[in-house]
Write a protein that holds these residues in place. Structure first.
Motif, mmCIF file in Angstrom:
data_model
loop_
_atom_site.group_PDB
_atom_site.id
_atom_site.type_symbol
_atom_site.label_atom_id
_atom_site.label_comp_id
_atom_site.label_asym_id
_atom_site.label_seq_id
_atom_site.Cartn_x
_atom_site.Cartn_y
_atom_site.Cartn_z
ATOM 1 N N TYR A 153 -11.013 0.350 -9.718
ATOM 2 C CA TYR A 153 -9.680 -0.080 -9.306
ATOM 3 C C TYR A 153 -8.780 0.078 -10.526
ATOM 4 O O TYR A 153 -9.163 -0.313 -11.639
ATOM 5 C CB TYR A 153 -9.714 -1.525 -8.814
ATOM 6 C CG TYR A 153 -10.655 -1.697 -7.634
ATOM 7 C CD1 TYR A 153 -10.233 -1.391 -6.345
ATOM 8 C CD2 TYR A 153 -11.971 -2.118 -7.816
ATOM 9 C CE1 TYR A 153 -11.102 -1.513 -5.261
ATOM 10 C CE2 TYR A 153 -12.841 -2.237 -6.752
ATOM 11 C CZ TYR A 153 -12.400 -1.933 -5.477
ATOM 12 O OH TYR A 153 -13.269 -2.044 -4.411
ATOM 13 N N SER A 200 0.824 -1.214 0.000
ATOM 14 C CA SER A 200 0.000 0.000 0.000
ATOM 15 C C SER A 200 0.858 1.265 0.000
ATOM 16 O O SER A 200 0.363 2.358 0.243
ATOM 17 C CB SER A 200 -0.944 0.008 1.209
ATOM 18 O OG SER A 200 -0.212 -0.090 2.427
ATOM 19 N N GLN A 258 -12.876 6.757 -6.474
ATOM 20 C CA GLN A 258 -14.318 6.899 -6.294
ATOM 21 C C GLN A 258 -14.838 7.884 -7.330
ATOM 22 O O GLN A 258 -14.266 8.957 -7.515
ATOM 23 C CB GLN A 258 -14.636 7.399 -4.891
ATOM 24 C CG GLN A 258 -14.170 6.484 -3.777
ATOM 25 C CD GLN A 258 -14.933 5.170 -3.726
ATOM 26 O OE1 GLN A 258 -16.001 5.040 -4.329
ATOM 27 N NE2 GLN A 258 -14.395 4.195 -3.016
ATOM 28 N N GLY A 318 -5.406 0.212 -2.176
ATOM 29 C CA GLY A 318 -5.607 -1.101 -1.573
ATOM 30 C C GLY A 318 -4.260 -1.782 -1.436
ATOM 31 O O GLY A 318 -3.259 -1.155 -1.120
ATOM 32 N N GLN A 327 -10.821 -9.370 0.169
ATOM 33 C CA GLN A 327 -11.286 -8.193 0.907
ATOM 34 C C GLN A 327 -10.132 -7.256 1.223
ATOM 35 O O GLN A 327 -10.264 -6.027 1.113
ATOM 36 C CB GLN A 327 -11.993 -8.635 2.188
ATOM 37 C CG GLN A 327 -13.326 -9.332 1.932
ATOM 38 C CD GLN A 327 -13.930 -9.928 3.185
ATOM 39 O OE1 GLN A 327 -13.235 -10.103 4.209
ATOM 40 N NE2 GLN A 327 -15.217 -10.245 3.143
ATOM 41 N N GLU A 328 -8.986 -7.820 1.607
ATOM 42 C CA GLU A 328 -7.830 -6.991 1.940
ATOM 43 C C GLU A 328 -7.297 -6.259 0.711
ATOM 44 O O GLU A 328 -6.930 -5.086 0.780
ATOM 45 C CB GLU A 328 -6.719 -7.847 2.561
ATOM 46 C CG GLU A 328 -7.002 -8.337 3.950
ATOM 47 C CD GLU A 328 -7.092 -7.205 4.968
ATOM 48 O OE1 GLU A 328 -6.490 -6.141 4.739
ATOM 49 O OE2 GLU A 328 -7.771 -7.374 5.989
ATOM 50 N N PHE A 372 -8.820 -5.195 -1.946
ATOM 51 C CA PHE A 372 -9.680 -4.162 -2.501
ATOM 52 C C PHE A 372 -10.197 -3.147 -1.491
ATOM 53 O O PHE A 372 -10.894 -2.213 -1.876
ATOM 54 C CB PHE A 372 -10.856 -4.803 -3.241
ATOM 55 C CG PHE A 372 -10.442 -5.541 -4.483
ATOM 56 C CD1 PHE A 372 -10.076 -4.849 -5.624
ATOM 57 C CD2 PHE A 372 -10.380 -6.920 -4.501
ATOM 58 C CE1 PHE A 372 -9.671 -5.514 -6.768
ATOM 59 C CE2 PHE A 372 -9.980 -7.605 -5.641
ATOM 60 C CZ PHE A 372 -9.625 -6.896 -6.779
ATOM 61 N N ARG A 373 -9.858 -3.292 -0.243
ATOM 62 C CA ARG A 373 -10.321 -2.297 0.730
ATOM 63 C C ARG A 373 -9.253 -1.216 0.906
ATOM 64 O O ARG A 373 -8.054 -1.467 0.766
ATOM 65 C CB ARG A 373 -10.663 -2.945 2.058
ATOM 66 C CG ARG A 373 -9.487 -3.287 2.946
ATOM 67 C CD ARG A 373 -9.968 -3.725 4.331
ATOM 68 N NE ARG A 373 -8.857 -4.089 5.205
ATOM 69 C CZ ARG A 373 -8.175 -3.204 5.937
ATOM 70 N NH1 ARG A 373 -8.457 -1.917 5.876
ATOM 71 N NH2 ARG A 373 -7.190 -3.609 6.727
ATOM 72 N N PRO A 374 -9.645 0.019 1.214
ATOM 73 C CA PRO A 374 -8.679 1.093 1.457
ATOM 74 C C PRO A 374 -7.749 0.743 2.616
ATOM 75 O O PRO A 374 -8.204 0.317 3.677
ATOM 76 C CB PRO A 374 -9.564 2.292 1.792
ATOM 77 C CG PRO A 374 -10.876 1.984 1.149
ATOM 78 C CD PRO A 374 -11.029 0.500 1.267
ATOM 79 N N GLN A 375 -6.442 0.933 2.386
ATOM 80 C CA GLN A 375 -5.442 0.557 3.379
ATOM 81 C C GLN A 375 -4.748 1.752 4.025
ATOM 82 O O GLN A 375 -4.082 1.599 5.042
ATOM 83 C CB GLN A 375 -4.364 -0.312 2.710
ATOM 84 C CG GLN A 375 -4.859 -1.628 2.164
ATOM 85 C CD GLN A 375 -5.097 -2.669 3.240
ATOM 86 O OE1 GLN A 375 -4.488 -2.620 4.313
ATOM 87 N NE2 GLN A 375 -5.978 -3.621 2.976
ATOM 88 N N THR A 432 -17.119 2.695 -7.872
ATOM 89 C CA THR A 432 -15.737 2.529 -7.429
ATOM 90 C C THR A 432 -14.930 1.837 -8.516
ATOM 91 O O THR A 432 -15.342 0.785 -9.021
ATOM 92 C CB THR A 432 -15.674 1.689 -6.140
ATOM 93 O OG1 THR A 432 -16.421 2.349 -5.112
ATOM 94 C CG2 THR A 432 -14.243 1.504 -5.674
#
Length: 385
Positions: free
Chosen positions: A339, A151, A332, A325, A301-302, A304-307, A337
């Motif tokens: 990527y 990240s 956004q 991520g 999940q890890e 693609f989620r904001p880190q 959303t």
């Protein structure tokens, strides 16, 4: 007997008629084929062809490999232009480009596969697996984890061979930390290089012989037959030449010298910059991400989620990025959303964008330094900006 022969002839022509209808149906579908952008814009193949031709002409792109994905499938692909401005040899579907920083998302995917296997933890300091003498003068490096690297929160610079940072009193080619790991964001290829050395160590390999393991665990199952971080006979045969604009002649336009890629060693696995591939192969990877293929639910999940625990750097925010991520940027927009990631090796530039919910997106590779401008124009054309 006559009835049997007539029945046989009738069945034969019925099958032929059905086959003809199927062929004609396929042709009609091809004629009506269209792309649906992540923003929902409908674009015919003919319209996209015209757009690409116009951009290649106006931006003087030597070569382009591009693919669009709708509903998890490639619906449009083109290999355009020339491999080398000197030879004029045309780009084709076998042509290979440098992915530049599009190397990072696929390496992150591999790291997450290894966390699923228990080979390493995202939050264990990397020095516990492998100390790093190059930065050992700063004890803070012992805070760096795989999560921070993926990240871009490791504190390491992008590359040590870039110009010196006078504010931190460091010399060119000297590895240093820009901040305490985990407290800020700074895009770093050096962090990925350290993590790759850790991975090689855990696999009892080196960066010179780790490629076969990567192929077995990533490119083979994802059907990326012609993608590799290191050189092989196929890559060497089909790789296009990179071009970087020199002076611009008022009559003849840009001068495109063919340049060797910056700091690229074709025999060493560099997770941040040396992937060689094309749009069809890389689209297979994007589709795997869309369909959550090959990773546990936790790793998906890890990824693609904001880190980030600190704001994204200003230049990335200006480019439309929102956060990061694991190995992949997040944007956004009013329509959802996205990527995404871009790549820049100087004489090769690339980019991709995906809408995971709609399983839609695109990926492209160019063999020059106008790819970032092309990406901006493409996003505007797709109504994404």
């Amino acid at each position: 007997m006559q009835n049997m022969r007539s029945s046989h002839i009738h069945n034969k022509y019925t099958r032929l008629l059905i086959l003809t209808c199927l062929v004609l149906s396929g042709l009609i579908c091809n004629l009506q084929a269209q792309i649906i952008s992540p923003a929902g814009k409908l674009i015919s193949n003919a319209t996209m062809d015209a757009f690409l031709k116009k951009q290649m002409d106006s931006l003087q792109l030597p070569g382009l490999s591009i693919a669009f994905i709708n509903k998890g499938k490639v619906v449009y692909h083109r290999a355009l232009g020339i491999k080398d401005i000197k030879t004029k040899e045309p780009v084709n579907e076998q042509s290979i480009f440098e992915a530049a920083s599009l190397s990072k998302p696929i390496f992150a995917y591999w790291v997450l596969k290894m966390t699923d296997r228990g080979l390493l933890s995202l939050d264990t300091p990397l020095y516990k697996y492998l100390p790093y003498p190059d930065i050992a003068q700063d004890e803070r490096y012992k805070l760096i984890t795989a999560r921070m690297v993926l990240s871009h929160q490791s504190g390491l610079p992008n590359w040590r061979f870039f110009p010196a940072d006078s504010a931190l009193h460091v010399k060119q080619d000297e590895l240093y930390l820009k901040f305490k790991p985990g407290t800020s964001f700074f895009y770093s290829g050096e962090g990925f290089l350290y993590l790759s050395q850790v991975i090689a160590h855990l696999l009892n390999r080196s960066l010179q012989n780790i490629e076969p393991v990567f192929e077995k665990e990533v490119t083979v199952p994802l059907h990326m037959a012609h993608s590799s971080f290191t050189a092989n006979p196929y890559i060497l045969k089909h790789k296009v030449s990179g071009h970087q604009e020199g002076h611009v002649d008022p009559v003849n336009g840009p001068n495109w010298p063919v340049l060797p890629s910056l700091q690229i060693d074709s025999n060493t696995f560099n997770p941040a910059a040396t992937l060689h591939t094309n749009a069809l192969d890389y689209a297979a990877f994007i589709i795997a991400l869309m369909k959550d293929k090959g990773l546990s639910r936790k790793s998906i999940q890890e990824m693609f989620r904001p880190q980030l625990t600190a704001p994204l750097a200003e230049d990335f925010r200006k480019a439309g990025y929102s956060t990061w991520g694991l190995g992949i940027a997040i944007a956004q927009s009013p329509v959802g959303t996205f990527y995404l990631h871009s790549g820049n090796n100087g004489n090769f530039q690339s980019g991709f964008l995906m809408d995971k919910t709609r399983q839609s997106g695109y990926v492209f590779f160019t063999n020059c330094d106008h790819g970032n401008t092309f990406n901006e124009k493409l996003m505007a054309f797709l109504a994404l900006k």
